[in-house]
Structure formats: C-alpha cells, structure tokens
Write a protein that holds these residues in place. Structure first.
Motif, short mmCIF file in Angstrom:
data_model
loop_
_atom_site.label_atom_id
_atom_site.label_comp_id
_atom_site.label_asym_id
_atom_site.label_seq_id
_atom_site.Cartn_x
_atom_site.Cartn_y
_atom_site.Cartn_z
N GLN A 151 0.83 -1.20 0.00
CA GLN A 151 0.00 0.00 0.00
C GLN A 151 0.86 1.26 0.00
O GLN A 151 1.84 1.36 0.71
CB GLN A 151 -0.90 0.00 1.24
N GLU A 152 0.49 2.23 -0.82
CA GLU A 152 1.22 3.49 -0.89
C GLU A 152 1.15 4.21 0.46
O GLU A 152 0.19 4.10 1.21
CB GLU A 152 0.60 4.39 -1.96
N ARG A 153 2.20 4.95 0.76
CA ARG A 153 2.23 5.77 1.97
C ARG A 153 2.34 7.24 1.57
O ARG A 153 3.01 7.58 0.59
CB ARG A 153 3.43 5.40 2.84
N GLU A 154 1.70 8.09 2.36
CA GLU A 154 1.79 9.52 2.10
C GLU A 154 3.18 10.03 2.43
O GLU A 154 3.96 9.37 3.12
CB GLU A 154 0.76 10.26 2.95
N HIS A 155 3.49 11.21 1.91
CA HIS A 155 4.73 11.87 2.28
C HIS A 155 4.73 12.03 3.80
O HIS A 155 3.75 12.50 4.39
CB HIS A 155 4.80 13.25 1.60
N PRO A 156 5.81 11.65 4.50
CA PRO A 156 5.77 11.65 5.97
C PRO A 156 5.54 13.03 6.57
O PRO A 156 4.85 13.16 7.58
CB PRO A 156 7.14 11.08 6.36
#
Length: 603
Positions: A464-469
């Motif tokens: 699953q893609e993760r948002e920019h931290p």
C-alpha cells in the motif's frame, strides 16, 4: 440499535470468570497496585488482577522469594522485563511496570479481558474461517516480535492465549525461561523440550504454536506424542500446510515465527503490521469478554497494627487501548525560510504596553485559544521532534501505532512508520526540500536476530502506498488543532502529564517518564469522527491537552463514547485518539542511506 445494560462493576466481590478471589495469604497491594483477584497460580508464583492508581486494570506477576532468589533469576527477570518494555506487538500483553529488587519481585502487564483459548474451545467449539486465520496470524505476530528481541516463551498452552475482543493475546512470555520453572502443560511442549535433548530455541515456540492452532481448528487436544504426519485432515489449505511445517519433528526443519506470519499474510508487501491489523479489524468478530460475576471471598480482613481493619472500596476498571493514518496538504516543510518567529524567545527592550515577551502559556495560561495556536506554530516550525500516535477502540481488532521522527541537522530528514513489535514499515523523506523518498522495512532475519533496516527505492505492486511523511505529520497537527479550536477548553492548572506508553527510542536519555505541563480539558459532542473510513457519531467526547512551559504540545487525548454500541464487559464502545510528543529541538538520530545501501524494490 442496542441499549446495553449497566455494566457489573469489577471489584473484589465482582470478578471476571476465570479470576478467583484472593486467598488468605495473597497481598492486598503489590507496589502501587491494589489487588483484586487471582488470574492463575503456577510454579513461578501467582498472577494477580490489580488496579493501578489511574483506575486501569493490570496483570501483576508476583514471584515468591524462593523462586526469585534462584541462581541468576533476578538478572534473567530483569532481562525479560527490559525485553517486554521494548516489545510492541498486537498479540502480546503490553508492559506496564516492575520492581525486580523487591523481596518478592513483580512484573505488571496490561490486563487482557476475555476467555482463554482453552475456555473458548470448551464453551463454543473450534474456530472457523477468517477468525481462525486471525488467531494464527495474531499469535505468530506475537512470537515473531518476541523472538526478534531474543526472547523465548517456552510455556505456550491453551491457557496462555487469551481471546480478547481486540484480538488474540499471548501472556507470560519469558517467565518460564527466566525462572527455570516449567509453567505450561507439558503436552504442548516441543519434543526437544520433553526429551531434554539438544538446544532449545524459537523453533520450540513454533512447534507449540502449531499444536495450538491445530487445537483451535479442530478441538483436538495434544496428547504429548510427536508424530511424523499430524492429523490435519479437518484443516483447510493453505493453513494445514503451515501448521504441518510448524509440527516437524526436527527443530531445524520448522519455519521461523516470522516466516509463519509471512505465509499467513500473503500480499502484505512487507508491511506485516498493517496486514495483521487489517486482518483483525475485518475478521476478529464475535469475541466478547464475559461480564464479572459475584464471588465469595475466602479471606479474612487484613489488620493494620492491633485494631484497625483496612476496608476496600469499589472500583470501576478502565482499559485504555491504543492505533492510524492521517493526510493533508504538505504546507511548510520546516523552519528553514518559514519566516515564523520562535515565540519562545523574548524581545529585548520591549515597551511596557507591547505584546508579552514570553509565550502565552507563561504570561496567561488561561488563554487557551492562544495557547493552542502557539503550540501549533511551535510544533510546525520545530527543527526536530518525535511523535507517537495511536487510535483505538475497546471492541474488535486493534491497529498499529505510527511513529514520526524528524531532524534538520546535519541534514533535513523525516520518517513515518507503522510498527509491529520491533518490525516496522515506513517511508523516509530527505533532501533540502524533503523531496527524496525512500521506503524502508525493519526486520529481524539475521542469525543474531538483531533488527535491521532495509531501504528501497520503490514499493512492490502488493504494498500500500504511503503519504509523504511530512504531509502526514502536518495533517495530524492540523487535525489536532482544528479539534482544539472548536471546543471550549478549560484550564485545569499545572501538573503531571499521564503517560500510558512511550517507546523508549522516542525519549531522550535525560527525559524522565514523569513529565509535567499545563493541562486543558473539554467535554463536547463529536459530530464527525471517521478513522479508517469508519463513521462514528455523534459521540460524547472528553478532551485532554497538555503543553510544556515553552508552549510546545506534550499530549493530546480525545476519548469518545458511543452509547448505541456495546463494548467490553457490557459497557459502551469508546473510540480514542492519542498523540504523544517528545524531543522538540533536541538531538534525533536518523540514518540517511547512501545510494549503494538502497535496494531496487520492496517485495
């Protein structure tokens, strides 16, 4: 809609099934805990149900002096307590406190409500479908996390797995190893443990796991005999093959607990924490904690001095569960070029009628609205910080926590990660504008079982893609600030900030656990709470917000109640959002990988 009945209280006269009344020789207090009943007795002493000062329930393992004073026992107990304090696994009962130098040392963990695996099978029969898979994955996750820290359980049997409403929980890890006392039912032990031949390692726990999952699937109790072809006809594939591998006679032929977990969560793309959390949230249904029932106390009053009786009052137990994902605009990437003045610094030569030279929290702490805005600005412009976030509720499944680390020196970098025990998956942003994204996974696959971090340029198609931290963290700050703005905060004064749990790596060595700050509270109706795309509301809500003497946020807690949905012990569903902050503008070490340390793709 259902209307749950008023819950039966938990005190020494009303105890959960499986918890016995205190005996005549059992203490009424252990350290800071007031004892209520006996969860179990075994060769290493007793495990007591107890109440902490904050009203939360705990399981307190109390060891007799003759056990604790065995050769090296206290040193081994200290090692196990340290290991437990570092373990962050959905399937392990969490660490609370310990005193291993007491005449009778004790170790406190969270109390896990629910039936044991043995009690559930006896009452309701075998598990089926995805619930069975969730049990297998949840217990494998606990063993994988424990083994990654170098620990062994060595006492797994149906009484050491509790089926809580949030998921399966393994209890008593490391106690048998530390004390040298055989705690578990020998029928569930691996063959090398029964015969005493050869070294014992994590594969012994894997064998016991195979017996437990087979028992959960079929109701067949272990006889203590090891066979080359265990009876698995009643178990569906692919779980049957996984169990069969765990039950191999030779320890070296069994998979590791981590490998079991990977087989049980196909398509996780390395994010095992998210996979287990999602599996529990979607599949762990129908598990309830039985309501307390009245018990007779077989003890006489405890006398103090020569004439006074200690009377014990009633208690209403509170259990705090803690996990989430947030999103929002990237906004300012940090202090560089932000143009925002640090309000913690005074202005020399200010006129008497000018603005206050210090933060509002010093000049006028009762001005809650200004305190909130300054806390938001100070957080967004801080050079470095650590943040721990968890969302939870008290019924059905559990979720993993999120950790955030940022530093601007010697180079800008920020990470966000979800964690499963010591195993984590996340994303790192670095570079002058935090434009360079690298994915990482923490794993313990080396022969020494030390946790290592691997970095990847890309994630696989099943991950699953993760948002920019930074975007994710700023969205969290904005969400928190927006909630604080819309309520009428009441200033409660200055005092100790509660801390149920903070990972050790998120605190500086100098920072003490007993933090102090200014406290603000509110009671209101929450109309729109939607974690994980689940819709709640309207909810009765209580708010707690703490800020330090410089105006920086320390803790945010929003606790809500849905009186239309039952929770545990017949009470109500309680969604909660908890955020802890630490190490603002202090040293935070983050390793930025060189190009030759980055692998092509996470699979």
């Amino acid at each position: 809609m259902t209307s749950p009945t008023t819950p039966t209280r938990i005190d020494r006269r009303h105890l959960p099934p499986g918890v016995a009344a205190l005996g005549r020789k059992d203490p009424t207090r252990v350290g800071p805990y007031r004892t209520l009943g006996v969860i179990r007795r075994d060769a290493a002493g007793a495990t007591l149900l107890a109440e902490a000062a904050d009203g939360a329930l705990a399981s307190v393992r109390l060891l007799p002096a003759e056990v604790a004073d065995g050769p090296d026992a206290r040193a081994r107990l200290a090692a196990e307590a340290d290991r437990l304090s570092r373990a962050r696994a959905l399937g392990l009962a969490g660490y609370r406190d310990a005193d291993l130098q007491a005449a009778e040392p004790w170790l406190a963990t969270e109390y896990v409500p629910g039936r044991t695996l043995g009690e559930h099978i006896a009452e309701h029969g075998p598990l089926r479908g995805e619930t069975l898979t969730a049990l297998a994955a949840g217990t494998a996750e606990a063993l994988a996390a424990w083994h990654a820290l170098g620990g062994l359980h060595l006492a797994l049997d149906p009484s050491r797995v509790v089926l809580s409403p949030r998921g399966p929980k393994i209890v008593d890890p490391g106690i048998s190893f530390a004390t040298g006392r055989p705690l578990g039912d020998g029928r569930w032990a691996a063959p090398e443990r029964r015969t005493g031949e050869g070294a014992v390692d994590g594969s012994a726990d894997v064998f016991a796991w195979g017996l437990l999952v087979r028992y959960a699937a079929t109701g067949w109790e272990s006889s203590g005999e090891t066979v080359d072809e265990p009876a698995l006809a009643a178990v569906l594939e692919p779980l049957a093959s996984t169990i069969g591998g765990a039950l191999r006679r030779e320890p070296g032929e069994r998979p590791t607990a981590l490998r079991l977990l990977e087989e049980l969560t196909p398509g996780s793309g390395g994010d095992l924490g998210r996979a287990v959390s999602d599996l529990l949230a979607g599949s762990w249904t129908g598990m309830t904690a039985p309501e307390p029932r009245r018990v007779r106390r077989p003890r006489t009053p405890v006398w103090v001095g020569a004439a006074s009786v200690v009377l014990v009052g009633a208690l209403v137990g509170g259990l705090l569960w803690i996990g989430d994902d947030s999103g929002g605009p990237l906004g300012a990437l940090g202090p560089a070029g932000s143009g925002t003045q640090d309000t913690r610094e005074g202005t020399e030569g200010a006129e008497p009628d000018s603005a206050p030279i210090g933060p509002t929290i010093v000049e006028n702490p009762e001005d809650a609205a200004s305190v909130v805005e300054e806390a938001r600005e100070l957080a967004l412009t801080a050079d470095s910080f650590t943040t721990y976030e968890h969302r939870f509720h008290n019924s059905g499944g559990d979720s993993t926590p999120y950790h955030y680390f940022q530093t601007w020196e010697p180079a800008p970098v920020i990470t966000s990660a979800s964690y499963l025990g010591p195993l984590g998956f996340g994303v790192m942003a670095s570079g002058p504008d935090l434009e360079r994204l690298v994915y990482f996974r923490d794993s313990a696959t080396t022969p020494t079982r030390e946790v290592e971090r691997e970095h990847y340029r890309e994630i696989g198609p099943d991950t699953q893609e993760r948002e920019h931290p930074r975007e994710q963290w700023e969205a969290l700050i904005e969400e928190m600030s927006e909630v604080l703005r819309k309520v009428e905060l009441v200033y409660e004064g200055h005092g100790t900030v509660p801390t149920e749990y903070m990972p050790p790596e998120m605190l500086s060595e100098e920072e003490v656990r007993e933090r102090t700050g200014h406290h603000y509270s509110a009671t209101y109706i929450e109309e729109d709470y939607r974690p994980y795309e689940r819709e709640y509301g309207p909810l009765e809500a209580t708010m707690g917000f703490w800020a330090d003497e410089d105006g920086l946020p320390i803790r945010f807690e929003r606790k809500m109640v849905d009186r239309d949905i039952p929770g545990e012990f017949g009470d109500f569903l309680e969604p909660t959002h908890l955020v802890e902050f630490a190490r603002f503008d202090e040293e935070v070490e983050i390793h930025i990988p060189a190009e030759d340390e980055i692998l092509p793709e996470l699979s």
